[in-house]
Design a protein around this motif. Structure first.
Motif, PDB file in Angstrom:
ATOM      1  N   LYS A 271      48.149  13.078  25.680  1.00 17.88           N
ATOM      2  CA  LYS A 271      48.050  11.195  25.381  1.00 17.88           C
ATOM      3  C   LYS A 271      47.559  11.038  23.959  1.00 17.88           C
ATOM      4  O   LYS A 271      47.627   9.601  23.155  1.00 17.88           O
ATOM      5  CB  LYS A 271      46.494  11.417  26.261  1.00 17.88           C
ATOM      6  N   LEU A 272      48.118  12.079  23.106  1.00 18.35           N
ATOM      7  CA  LEU A 272      47.499  11.548  21.916  1.00 18.35           C
ATOM      8  C   LEU A 272      48.509  10.890  21.085  1.00 18.35           C
ATOM      9  O   LEU A 272      48.319   9.946  20.236  1.00 18.35           O
ATOM     10  CB  LEU A 272      48.191  13.236  20.805  1.00 18.35           C
ATOM     11  N   ILE A 273      49.692  11.398  21.288  1.00 25.40           N
ATOM     12  CA  ILE A 273      50.681  10.358  21.539  1.00 25.40           C
ATOM     13  C   ILE A 273      51.136   8.701  21.427  1.00 25.40           C
ATOM     14  O   ILE A 273      51.867   8.298  21.324  1.00 25.40           O
ATOM     15  CB  ILE A 273      52.793  10.873  21.806  1.00 25.40           C
ATOM     16  N   LYS A 274      50.729   8.779  22.878  1.00 21.51           N
ATOM     17  CA  LYS A 274      50.658   7.735  24.055  1.00 21.51           C
ATOM     18  C   LYS A 274      49.704   6.682  22.626  1.00 21.51           C
ATOM     19  O   LYS A 274      49.772   5.440  22.846  1.00 21.51           O
ATOM     20  CB  LYS A 274      50.342   7.391  25.518  1.00 21.51           C
ATOM     21  N   ASP A 275      48.689   7.049  22.474  1.00 23.09           N
ATOM     22  CA  ASP A 275      47.347   5.789  21.618  1.00 23.09           C
ATOM     23  C   ASP A 275      47.480   6.088  20.662  1.00 23.09           C
ATOM     24  O   ASP A 275      47.637   5.546  19.950  1.00 23.09           O
ATOM     25  CB  ASP A 275      46.194   6.812  21.453  1.00 23.09           C
ATOM     26  N   ILE A 276      48.536   6.649  19.621  1.00 21.25           N
ATOM     27  CA  ILE A 276      49.137   6.519  18.237  1.00 21.25           C
ATOM     28  C   ILE A 276      50.276   5.832  18.556  1.00 21.25           C
ATOM     29  O   ILE A 276      50.402   5.613  16.828  1.00 21.25           O
ATOM     30  CB  ILE A 276      48.687   8.077  17.911  1.00 21.25           C
ATOM     31  N   SER A 277      51.332   6.130  18.966  1.00 20.09           N
ATOM     32  CA  SER A 277      52.831   5.941  18.670  1.00 20.09           C
ATOM     33  C   SER A 277      52.206   4.671  18.228  1.00 20.09           C
ATOM     34  O   SER A 277      53.617   3.701  17.548  1.00 20.09           O
ATOM     35  CB  SER A 277      53.311   5.642  19.862  1.00 20.09           C
ATOM     36  N   PRO A 278      51.806   3.570  18.929  1.00 16.03           N
ATOM     37  CA  PRO A 278      51.945   1.726  19.120  1.00 16.03           C
ATOM     38  C   PRO A 278      52.034   1.768  16.884  1.00 16.03           C
ATOM     39  O   PRO A 278      51.999   0.667  16.643  1.00 16.03           O
ATOM     40  CB  PRO A 278      50.434   1.395  19.746  1.00 16.03           C
ATOM     41  N   TYR A 279      50.631   2.983  16.221  1.00 15.47           N
ATOM     42  CA  TYR A 279      50.447   2.220  15.055  1.00 15.47           C
ATOM     43  C   TYR A 279      51.382   2.664  14.081  1.00 15.47           C
ATOM     44  O   TYR A 279      51.069   2.740  13.153  1.00 15.47           O
ATOM     45  CB  TYR A 279      48.813   2.476  14.642  1.00 15.47           C
ATOM     46  N   ILE A 280      51.738   4.553  14.393  1.00 10.77           N
ATOM     47  CA  ILE A 280      52.773   5.298  14.167  1.00 10.77           C
ATOM     48  C   ILE A 280      53.473   6.005  14.752  1.00 10.77           C
ATOM     49  O   ILE A 280      53.483   6.529  15.397  1.00 10.77           O
ATOM     50  CB  ILE A 280      51.837   6.298  12.461  1.00 10.77           C
ATOM     51  N   ASP A 281      54.431   6.122  13.953  1.00  9.32           N
ATOM     52  CA  ASP A 281      55.913   6.932  14.538  1.00  9.32           C
ATOM     53  C   ASP A 281      55.401   8.836  14.536  1.00  9.32           C
ATOM     54  O   ASP A 281      54.972   9.007  13.801  1.00  9.32           O
ATOM     55  CB  ASP A 281      57.145   7.246  13.538  1.00  9.32           C
ATOM     56  N   ILE A 282      55.184   8.401  16.421  1.00 12.14           N
ATOM     57  CA  ILE A 282      55.298  10.615  15.951  1.00 12.14           C
ATOM     58  C   ILE A 282      55.690  11.195  17.161  1.00 12.14           C
ATOM     59  O   ILE A 282      55.695  10.163  18.604  1.00 12.14           O
ATOM     60  CB  ILE A 282      53.752  10.186  16.171  1.00 12.14           C
ATOM     61  N   SER A 283      55.929  11.767  16.993  1.00 11.22           N
ATOM     62  CA  SER A 283      57.162  12.592  18.326  1.00 11.22           C
ATOM     63  C   SER A 283      56.396  14.682  18.594  1.00 11.22           C
ATOM     64  O   SER A 283      55.317  14.282  17.891  1.00 11.22           O
ATOM     65  CB  SER A 283      58.442  13.170  17.833  1.00 11.22           C
ATOM     66  N   GLU A 284      56.914  14.021  19.566  1.00 11.24           N
ATOM     67  CA  GLU A 284      56.046  16.329  20.002  1.00 11.24           C
ATOM     68  C   GLU A 284      56.438  16.813  18.681  1.00 11.24           C
ATOM     69  O   GLU A 284      55.439  18.013  19.018  1.00 11.24           O
ATOM     70  CB  GLU A 284      56.809  17.035  21.832  1.00 11.24           C
ATOM     71  N   SER A 285      58.051  17.221  18.242  1.00 10.39           N
ATOM     72  CA  SER A 285      57.800  17.843  17.494  1.00 10.39           C
ATOM     73  C   SER A 285      57.219  17.925  15.965  1.00 10.39           C
ATOM     74  O   SER A 285      57.453  18.921  15.201  1.00 10.39           O
ATOM     75  CB  SER A 285      59.518  18.256  16.669  1.00 10.39           C
ATOM     76  N   THR A 286      56.304  16.473  15.763  1.00 10.57           N
ATOM     77  CA  THR A 286      55.904  16.249  14.818  1.00 10.57           C
ATOM     78  C   THR A 286      54.323  16.704  14.801  1.00 10.57           C
ATOM     79  O   THR A 286      53.088  16.917  14.012  1.00 10.57           O
ATOM     80  CB  THR A 286      56.075  15.289  14.610  1.00 10.57           C
ATOM     81  N   LEU A 287      53.888  16.194  16.271  1.00 13.08           N
ATOM     82  CA  LEU A 287      52.285  16.297  17.337  1.00 13.08           C
ATOM     83  C   LEU A 287      52.426  17.630  16.394  1.00 13.08           C
ATOM     84  O   LEU A 287      50.734  18.021  16.052  1.00 13.08           O
ATOM     85  CB  LEU A 287      52.220  16.168  18.663  1.00 13.08           C
ATOM     86  N   TYR A 288      53.075  18.824  17.276  1.00 15.07           N
ATOM     87  CA  TYR A 288      52.331  19.909  17.708  1.00 15.07           C
ATOM     88  C   TYR A 288      51.693  21.001  16.129  1.00 15.07           C
ATOM     89  O   TYR A 288      51.089  21.556  16.165  1.00 15.07           O
ATOM     90  CB  TYR A 288      53.511  20.911  17.995  1.00 15.07           C
ATOM     91  N   PRO A 289      53.077  20.983  15.420  1.00  9.05           N
ATOM     92  CA  PRO A 289      52.875  21.547  14.008  1.00  9.05           C
ATOM     93  C   PRO A 289      51.223  20.911  13.573  1.00  9.05           C
ATOM     94  O   PRO A 289      50.592  21.872  12.949  1.00  9.05           O
ATOM     95  CB  PRO A 289      53.883  21.275  12.699  1.00  9.05           C
ATOM     96  N   ILE A 290      50.850  20.016  13.382  1.00  8.03           N
ATOM     97  CA  ILE A 290      50.157  19.157  12.664  1.00  8.03           C
ATOM     98  C   ILE A 290      48.600  19.708  13.831  1.00  8.03           C
ATOM     99  O   ILE A 290      47.802  20.037  12.806  1.00  8.03           O
ATOM    100  CB  ILE A 290      49.596  17.469  13.235  1.00  8.03           C
ATOM    101  N   LEU A 291      49.286  19.607  14.787  1.00  8.52           N
ATOM    102  CA  LEU A 291      47.734  20.214  16.252  1.00  8.52           C
ATOM    103  C   LEU A 291      46.949  21.215  15.616  1.00  8.52           C
ATOM    104  O   LEU A 291      46.525  22.217  15.128  1.00  8.52           O
ATOM    105  CB  LEU A 291      48.447  20.274  17.222  1.00  8.52           C
ATOM    106  N   LYS A 292      48.099  22.303  15.455  1.00  6.05           N
ATOM    107  CA  LYS A 292      48.471  24.151  15.067  1.00  6.05           C
ATOM    108  C   LYS A 292      47.493  23.916  14.023  1.00  6.05           C
ATOM    109  O   LYS A 292      46.523  24.515  13.059  1.00  6.05           O
ATOM    110  CB  LYS A 292      49.329  24.138  14.871  1.00  6.05           C
ATOM    111  N   ARG A 293      48.136  22.891  12.366  1.00  3.87           N
ATOM    112  CA  ARG A 293      47.385  22.507  10.954  1.00  3.87           C
ATOM    113  C   ARG A 293      46.071  22.773  11.313  1.00  3.87           C
ATOM    114  O   ARG A 293      45.131  23.419  11.339  1.00  3.87           O
ATOM    115  CB  ARG A 293      48.270  22.080  10.102  1.00  3.87           C
ATOM    116  N   LEU A 294      45.607  21.291  12.234  1.00  2.00           N
ATOM    117  CA  LEU A 294      44.598  20.805  12.480  1.00  2.00           C
ATOM    118  C   LEU A 294      43.157  22.302  13.173  1.00  2.00           C
ATOM    119  O   LEU A 294      42.656  22.285  12.523  1.00  2.00           O
ATOM    120  CB  LEU A 294      44.741  19.556  13.218  1.00  2.00           C
ATOM    121  N   GLU A 295      43.905  22.842  13.641  1.00  2.00           N
ATOM    122  CA  GLU A 295      42.758  23.935  14.325  1.00  2.00           C
ATOM    123  C   GLU A 295      42.666  25.278  13.673  1.00  2.00           C
ATOM    124  O   GLU A 295      41.788  25.281  13.372  1.00  2.00           O
ATOM    125  CB  GLU A 295      43.526  24.563  15.753  1.00  2.00           C
TER     126      GLU A 295
END
Lengths: 178, 107
Positions: free
Chosen positions: B27-51
């Motif tokens: 859902k995060l990818i679906k919500d953000i993709s229209p505004y900025i390019d994001i992929s699963e390999s980019t998302l997971y490390p960011i989520l880890k870092r934010l956590e």
């Protein structure tokens, strides 16, 4: 990388695929919509959080055991290395001996032919015998040469395969620890 | 987009996507993709870092006989969004300065 970290990555991507399938994609479409494996693995490896985990650091216990066990494992390691080297030398010595025999036959055959010529001019009755012996030696050297070359080629490739097998097992063990 | 700039924006975009409620990876990818390019390999490390930074918390919930990981925005995460919006005013001043400089050059 620790097994739990690996499981987390797998669980994350599995969830992505399941969510895409739930959203209407087929399994093939869901997998295809992900990036290629190389890109994903590079992203995982370049994550600064994983860089430390990828380094194999021996624990204090491992280091202590290595130091205390040095008088035991080092002589065993040296013995194993010397045994392997000895086997190597024995096998290749056999090859050297075979080629030495072939060379001896070849030289003997040439000497026999030359001696025949000398004896022929001196009128010796044994000239024919010497010529015959020379031909036999030459023939033997030619007959033995090709099997010897084949045996050498086979042994060389066997040796390479054995070393590659040993190194790949060592690398595999190191990779599994990662 | 510059990689460093994108990296900074992605963190905030991901946090913003959770402002209206807990979210999950796809859902995060679906919500953000229209505004900025994001992929699963980019998302997971960011989520880890934010956590790790305490900006999100993670929990699992059963969904259609499987477990799905959900991410919830924390107060620290909301604060990070507020800081970004505040800092953006400074960024806009610099942007206008650069823009004026470019228009002087073209004259």
């Amino acid at each position: 990388m620790m097994w739990t970290e690996r499981e987390k990555y797998i669980a994350f991507y599995r969830e992505m695929i399941d969510d895409r399938i739930e959203d209407g994609s087929s399994e093939q479409e869901a997998v295809a919509s992900l990036e290629d494996v190389l890109t994903i693995s590079n992203a995982i490896l370049s994550d600064p959080e994983n860089k430390d985990k990828l380094k194999v650091k021996p624990s204090a216990l491992t280091i202590t055991l290595l130091i205390l066990g040095f008088p035991l494992w080092f002589p065993l390691l040296v013995t194993a290395a010397v045994l392997i080297l000895s086997l190597y030398i024995v096998i290749w010595s056999l090859i050297i001996v075979i080629f030495s025999v072939i060379l001896t036959f070849a030289v003997g055959g040439i000497v026999g032919c030359v001696t025949f010529a000398v004896k022929l001019f001196s009128g010796s009755a044994s000239a024919i015998f010497v010529l015959g012996a020379g031909f036999i030696l030459l023939a033997l050297s030619i007959l033995l040469l090709f099997p010897a070359l084949l045996a050498t080629k086979y042994l060389a490739s066997l040796t390479v395969r054995i070393w590659k097998g040993i190194f790949s097992r060592i690398l595999k063990k190191a990779g599994n620890r990662v | 987009m510059d990689a460093q700039l994108k990296r900074g924006l992605l963190d905030i975009c991901i946090l913003s996507a959770m402002q209206n409620g807990d979210s999950y990876g796809y859902k995060l990818i679906k919500d953000i993709s229209p505004y900025i390019d994001i992929s699963e390999s980019t998302l997971y490390p960011i989520l880890k870092r934010l956590e790790l930074a305490g900006c999100v918390t993670v929990y699992s919930r059963e969904h259609n006989s499987r477990l799905r990981k959900y991410y919830r925005l924390t107060e620290a995460g909301r604060q990070k969004i507020r800081e970004f919006l505040h800092d953006w005013e400074s960024v806009m001043r610099v942007y206008k300065y650069i823009e004026e400089g470019c228009s002087v050059d073209t004259e």
